[in-house]
Design a protein around this motif. Structure first.
Motif, PDB file in Angstrom:
ATOM      1  N   MET A  27      54.690 -89.832 -35.637  1.00  0.00           N
ATOM      2  CA  MET A  27      55.974 -89.248 -36.020  1.00  0.00           C
ATOM      3  C   MET A  27      56.507 -88.347 -34.884  1.00  0.00           C
ATOM      4  SD  MET A  27      56.850 -90.191 -39.103  1.00  0.00           S
ATOM      5  CE  MET A  27      56.145 -90.867 -40.592  1.00  0.00           C
ATOM      6  N   LYS A  28      57.810 -88.197 -34.841  1.00  0.00           N
ATOM      7  CA  LYS A  28      58.445 -87.371 -33.813  1.00  0.00           C
ATOM      8  C   LYS A  28      58.981 -86.081 -34.454  1.00  0.00           C
ATOM      9  CE  LYS A  28      61.009 -89.882 -30.857  1.00  0.00           C
ATOM     10  NZ  LYS A  28      61.997 -90.928 -30.478  1.00  0.00           N
ATOM     11  N   TYR A  29      58.548 -84.945 -33.906  1.00  0.00           N
ATOM     12  CA  TYR A  29      58.905 -83.637 -34.454  1.00  0.00           C
ATOM     13  C   TYR A  29      59.686 -82.857 -33.406  1.00  0.00           C
ATOM     14  CZ  TYR A  29      54.954 -84.889 -37.474  1.00  0.00           C
ATOM     15  OH  TYR A  29      54.097 -85.553 -38.323  1.00  0.00           O
ATOM     16  N   TYR A  30      60.791 -82.243 -33.824  1.00  0.00           N
ATOM     17  CA  TYR A  30      61.583 -81.399 -32.927  1.00  0.00           C
ATOM     18  C   TYR A  30      61.589 -79.997 -33.527  1.00  0.00           C
ATOM     19  CZ  TYR A  30      65.164 -80.559 -29.343  1.00  0.00           C
ATOM     20  OH  TYR A  30      65.834 -80.120 -28.226  1.00  0.00           O
ATOM     21  N   ILE A  31      60.961 -79.044 -32.819  1.00  0.00           N
ATOM     22  CA  ILE A  31      60.786 -77.679 -33.340  1.00  0.00           C
ATOM     23  C   ILE A  31      61.630 -76.714 -32.518  1.00  0.00           C
ATOM     24  CG2 ILE A  31      59.111 -75.849 -33.842  1.00  0.00           C
ATOM     25  CD1 ILE A  31      56.932 -78.020 -33.950  1.00  0.00           C
ATOM     26  N   ILE A  32      62.319 -75.797 -33.213  1.00  0.00           N
ATOM     27  CA  ILE A  32      63.143 -74.804 -32.505  1.00  0.00           C
ATOM     28  C   ILE A  32      62.710 -73.392 -32.895  1.00  0.00           C
ATOM     29  CG2 ILE A  32      65.464 -73.955 -31.988  1.00  0.00           C
ATOM     30  CD1 ILE A  32      66.544 -76.699 -32.871  1.00  0.00           C
ATOM     31  N   ALA A  33      62.142 -72.660 -31.928  1.00  0.00           N
ATOM     32  CA  ALA A  33      61.786 -71.243 -32.088  1.00  0.00           C
ATOM     33  C   ALA A  33      62.508 -70.473 -30.984  1.00  0.00           C
ATOM     34  CB  ALA A  33      60.276 -71.051 -31.965  1.00  0.00           C
ATOM     35  N   GLY A  34      63.106 -69.324 -31.331  1.00  0.00           N
ATOM     36  CA  GLY A  34      63.956 -68.646 -30.360  1.00  0.00           C
ATOM     37  C   GLY A  34      63.491 -67.284 -29.895  1.00  0.00           C
ATOM     38  N   GLU A  35      62.267 -66.882 -30.272  1.00  0.00           N
ATOM     39  CA  GLU A  35      61.773 -65.567 -29.842  1.00  0.00           C
ATOM     40  C   GLU A  35      60.252 -65.549 -29.840  1.00  0.00           C
ATOM     41  OE1 GLU A  35      63.941 -63.057 -32.448  1.00  0.00           O
ATOM     42  OE2 GLU A  35      63.472 -64.303 -34.171  1.00  0.00           O
ATOM     43  N   ALA A  36      59.658 -64.419 -29.419  1.00  0.00           N
ATOM     44  CA  ALA A  36      58.205 -64.347 -29.226  1.00  0.00           C
ATOM     45  C   ALA A  36      57.434 -64.638 -30.512  1.00  0.00           C
ATOM     46  CB  ALA A  36      57.833 -62.972 -28.674  1.00  0.00           C
ATOM     47  N   SER A  37      57.868 -64.066 -31.640  1.00  0.00           N
ATOM     48  CA  SER A  37      57.141 -64.298 -32.892  1.00  0.00           C
ATOM     49  C   SER A  37      57.232 -65.769 -33.293  1.00  0.00           C
ATOM     50  CB  SER A  37      57.694 -63.409 -34.003  1.00  0.00           C
ATOM     51  OG  SER A  37      59.062 -63.655 -34.229  1.00  0.00           O
ATOM     52  N   GLY A  38      58.392 -66.382 -33.072  1.00  0.00           N
ATOM     53  CA  GLY A  38      58.544 -67.804 -33.373  1.00  0.00           C
ATOM     54  C   GLY A  38      57.643 -68.663 -32.505  1.00  0.00           C
ATOM     55  N   ASP A  39      57.447 -68.262 -31.254  1.00  0.00           N
ATOM     56  CA  ASP A  39      56.541 -68.968 -30.348  1.00  0.00           C
ATOM     57  C   ASP A  39      55.114 -68.934 -30.897  1.00  0.00           C
ATOM     58  OD1 ASP A  39      55.614 -70.230 -27.973  1.00  0.00           O
ATOM     59  OD2 ASP A  39      55.178 -68.283 -27.070  1.00  0.00           O
ATOM     60  N   LEU A  40      54.693 -67.773 -31.391  1.00  0.00           N
ATOM     61  CA  LEU A  40      53.353 -67.641 -31.965  1.00  0.00           C
ATOM     62  C   LEU A  40      53.200 -68.555 -33.180  1.00  0.00           C
ATOM     63  CD1 LEU A  40      50.578 -66.239 -32.332  1.00  0.00           C
ATOM     64  CD2 LEU A  40      51.770 -64.481 -33.653  1.00  0.00           C
ATOM     65  N   HIS A  41      54.127 -68.442 -34.136  1.00  0.00           N
ATOM     66  CA  HIS A  41      54.025 -69.243 -35.354  1.00  0.00           C
ATOM     67  C   HIS A  41      54.206 -70.727 -35.056  1.00  0.00           C
ATOM     68  CE1 HIS A  41      53.866 -65.426 -37.140  1.00  0.00           C
ATOM     69  NE2 HIS A  41      55.155 -65.195 -37.229  1.00  0.00           N
ATOM     70  N   GLY A  42      55.082 -71.023 -34.092  1.00  0.00           N
ATOM     71  CA  GLY A  42      55.282 -72.412 -33.702  1.00  0.00           C
ATOM     72  C   GLY A  42      54.030 -73.022 -33.091  1.00  0.00           C
ATOM     73  N   SER A  43      53.308 -72.242 -32.298  1.00  0.00           N
ATOM     74  CA  SER A  43      52.087 -72.760 -31.667  1.00  0.00           C
ATOM     75  C   SER A  43      51.029 -73.093 -32.716  1.00  0.00           C
ATOM     76  CB  SER A  43      51.532 -71.753 -30.651  1.00  0.00           C
ATOM     77  OG  SER A  43      51.036 -70.589 -31.289  1.00  0.00           O
ATOM     78  N   ASN A  44      50.887 -72.238 -33.720  1.00  0.00           N
ATOM     79  CA  ASN A  44      49.907 -72.502 -34.774  1.00  0.00           C
ATOM     80  C   ASN A  44      50.332 -73.677 -35.655  1.00  0.00           C
ATOM     81  OD1 ASN A  44      47.916 -70.552 -34.142  1.00  0.00           O
ATOM     82  ND2 ASN A  44      49.245 -68.950 -34.920  1.00  0.00           N
ATOM     83  N   LEU A  45      51.631 -73.797 -35.892  1.00  0.00           N
ATOM     84  CA  LEU A  45      52.120 -74.944 -36.655  1.00  0.00           C
ATOM     85  C   LEU A  45      51.871 -76.242 -35.882  1.00  0.00           C
ATOM     86  CD1 LEU A  45      53.630 -76.099 -39.107  1.00  0.00           C
ATOM     87  CD2 LEU A  45      55.757 -75.775 -37.821  1.00  0.00           C
ATOM     88  N   TYR A  75      49.157 -81.474 -35.214  1.00  0.00           N
ATOM     89  CA  TYR A  75      48.314 -82.416 -34.467  1.00  0.00           C
ATOM     90  C   TYR A  75      47.067 -82.802 -35.270  1.00  0.00           C
ATOM     91  CZ  TYR A  75      51.000 -82.044 -30.101  1.00  0.00           C
ATOM     92  OH  TYR A  75      51.991 -82.124 -29.141  1.00  0.00           O
ATOM     93  N   LYS A  76      46.579 -81.867 -36.108  1.00  0.00           N
ATOM     94  CA  LYS A  76      45.431 -82.197 -36.978  1.00  0.00           C
ATOM     95  C   LYS A  76      45.843 -83.193 -38.058  1.00  0.00           C
ATOM     96  CE  LYS A  76      42.603 -78.025 -36.624  1.00  0.00           C
ATOM     97  NZ  LYS A  76      42.171 -76.785 -37.309  1.00  0.00           N
ATOM     98  N   GLU A  77      47.008 -82.948 -38.644  1.00  0.00           N
ATOM     99  CA  GLU A  77      47.493 -83.817 -39.728  1.00  0.00           C
ATOM    100  C   GLU A  77      47.998 -85.157 -39.198  1.00  0.00           C
ATOM    101  OE1 GLU A  77      47.368 -83.130 -43.067  1.00  0.00           O
ATOM    102  OE2 GLU A  77      46.219 -81.377 -42.414  1.00  0.00           O
ATOM    103  N   ASP A  78      48.538 -85.136 -37.998  1.00  0.00           N
ATOM    104  CA  ASP A  78      49.145 -86.330 -37.413  1.00  0.00           C
ATOM    105  C   ASP A  78      48.764 -86.387 -35.930  1.00  0.00           C
ATOM    106  OD1 ASP A  78      50.729 -88.393 -36.506  1.00  0.00           O
ATOM    107  OD2 ASP A  78      52.652 -87.449 -36.973  1.00  0.00           O
ATOM    108  N   PRO A  79      47.567 -86.943 -35.626  1.00  0.00           N
ATOM    109  CA  PRO A  79      47.065 -86.938 -34.250  1.00  0.00           C
ATOM    110  C   PRO A  79      47.998 -87.617 -33.239  1.00  0.00           C
ATOM    111  CG  PRO A  79      45.330 -87.563 -35.791  1.00  0.00           C
ATOM    112  CD  PRO A  79      46.609 -87.547 -36.567  1.00  0.00           C
ATOM    113  N   LYS A  80      48.872 -88.502 -33.725  1.00  0.00           N
ATOM    114  CA  LYS A  80      49.790 -89.182 -32.808  1.00  0.00           C
ATOM    115  C   LYS A  80      51.152 -88.499 -32.742  1.00  0.00           C
ATOM    116  CE  LYS A  80      47.664 -93.737 -33.341  1.00  0.00           C
ATOM    117  NZ  LYS A  80      47.865 -95.131 -33.816  1.00  0.00           N
ATOM    118  N   ALA A  81      51.231 -87.282 -33.237  1.00  0.00           N
ATOM    119  CA  ALA A  81      52.501 -86.544 -33.264  1.00  0.00           C
ATOM    120  C   ALA A  81      53.099 -86.441 -31.860  1.00  0.00           C
ATOM    121  CB  ALA A  81      52.283 -85.150 -33.839  1.00  0.00           C
ATOM    122  N   ASN A  82      54.400 -86.680 -31.792  1.00  0.00           N
ATOM    123  CA  ASN A  82      55.159 -86.500 -30.553  1.00  0.00           C
ATOM    124  C   ASN A  82      56.084 -85.301 -30.793  1.00  0.00           C
ATOM    125  OD1 ASN A  82      56.730 -86.646 -28.271  1.00  0.00           O
ATOM    126  ND2 ASN A  82      57.498 -88.714 -28.623  1.00  0.00           N
TER     127      ASN A  82
END
Length: 370
Positions: A1-19, A24-31
């Motif tokens: 599946m193809k995912y497009y994520i938008i985070a606009g600040e430092a806290s979003g970067d942190l939460h985005g990285s964990n998401l 990647y665990k749920e969908d190893p072929k994630a793009n």
């Protein structure tokens, strides 16, 4: 599946990285293609734009940077069209993300929102756009579920707070190693968290450091934001009791006795690391005058908002001055006062719903796509 994520600040970067890790665990072929920062980039995927180019704060400041903001929206739309994602995942940052959601929904793209815009604080009218343009909303604060479902009849998923995951999974470092590596002495540490954007650091850092001479038995350590160079901070460091470390805020909080924190996500991070804190906030005069007329909340820190009582002291605008900061810092260094704060921090963590927010959200996103 193809995912497009938008985070606009430092806290979003942190939460985005964990998401992203969870996706990647749920969908190893994630793009995954994303707007974010260094933490998201370290996980994988393709970075389109760094949040340091996006972070404008305050009403007046946004007006001055409107041309840049509109250009970024144009770039984002073009990039989404070229990528053709299966789902767009927005992380907070509502001024930008809700515009993209409205446009994307008209094109028939799936729109998921992780970490709700704080419409319970201001701009509650945005609920109309959210209902119309956001397919799935994942909320992280316990009171947000009732706000959306009971007050506005809009179903959401409460997934718990991702900061608990981030802190739970963060590797420990030996205290003596931390001090040696960062050239710190043996004095107890008072952490200074002045924010991540240049505008707020300029506003906050001088007043926070103005109390250093009142506490000669402590060393004050500035948490440098990953998006800022050391040279930017140098002008503020004029005292041998002031130290600086960059991009190691969690290590610093693990070893701090107390903290002065600019209002924002950092107030909650500090509480979850069990560090007594004084919350400080100073905006431009114009932005503050506008904000106080449209924001009706009793508190500005997430700690107090979640607990619905003043667990930590908030010093706002005129109150954020050297005399008051010094008084409140002395209080939280007193053993009895600290004990009360730390007890309330334990209650706060219970309210936030335990670990697993990122994984729960990733599972819900992937399940919806399937």
């Amino acid at each position: 599946m193809k995912y497009y994520i938008i985070a606009g600040e430092a806290s979003g970067d942190l939460h985005g990285s964990n998401l992203m890790k969870a996706l990647y665990k749920e969908d190893p072929k994630a793009n995954i293609r994303f707007w974010g920062g260094d933490l998201m980039q370290n996980v994988g995927g393709t970075l389109v734009k760094h949040y340091r180019e996006l972070a404008f704060m305050g009403f007046v400041e946004v007006l001055f940077n409107l041309k840049a903001i509109l250009n970024n929206i144009k770039i984002c739309k073009k990039d989404i069209l070229e990528f053709q994602p299966d789902v767009l995942v927005f992380i907070d940052y509502p001024g930008f993300n809700l515009r993209i959601a409205k446009w994307a929904k008209k094109l028939g793209l799936k729109t998921h929102y992780y970490i709700s815009p704080q419409i319970w604080a201001w701009k509650e009218s945005r609920i109309k756009d959210i209902k119309q343009d956001v397919d799935k909303m994942y909320v992280i604060l316990p009171f947000e579920k009732s706000f959306y479902e009971d007050k506005h009849q809009y179903p959401v998923s409460f997934v718990g707070h991702p900061l608990i995951d981030a802190i739970h999974n963060y590797p420990e470092i030996d205290a003596s190693v931390f001090r040696t590596e960062n050239k710190l002495n043996e004095k107890p540490i008072i952490a200074i968290l002045p924010g991540s954007r240049k505008q707020e650091i300029i506003k906050m850092l001088s007043v926070m450091l103005s109390v250093v001479n009142d506490f000669p038995e402590y060393q004050f350590v500035i948490a440098g934001a990953p998006s800022q160079e050391f040279s930017f901070y140098q002008d503020f460091i004029s005292n041998k009791n002031i130290k600086f470390i960059s991009n190691k805020t969690y290590d610093l909080l693990r070893n701090a006795t107390a903290a002065l924190v600019t209002s924002g996500t950092a107030t909650l991070e500090t509480a979850l690391f069990k560090v007594p804190e004084v919350v400080c906030y100073k905006g431009s005069w114009a932005s503050y005058q506008i904000a106080k007329r449209i924001i009706t909340l009793k508190y500005i820190s997430l700690v107090n908002l979640i607990m619905d009582e003043e667990v930590v002291t908030e010093l706002i605008q005129e109150q954020c001055n050297p005399k008051r900061i010094s008084e409140e810092l002395k209080k939280i260094l007193e053993p009895n006062h600290r004990k009360v704060i730390l007890h309330n921090y334990d209650l706060l963590e219970e309210k936030l719903g335990g670990i697993g927010a990122s994984q729960k959200t990733a599972k819900l996103i992937v399940a919806d796509l399937n």
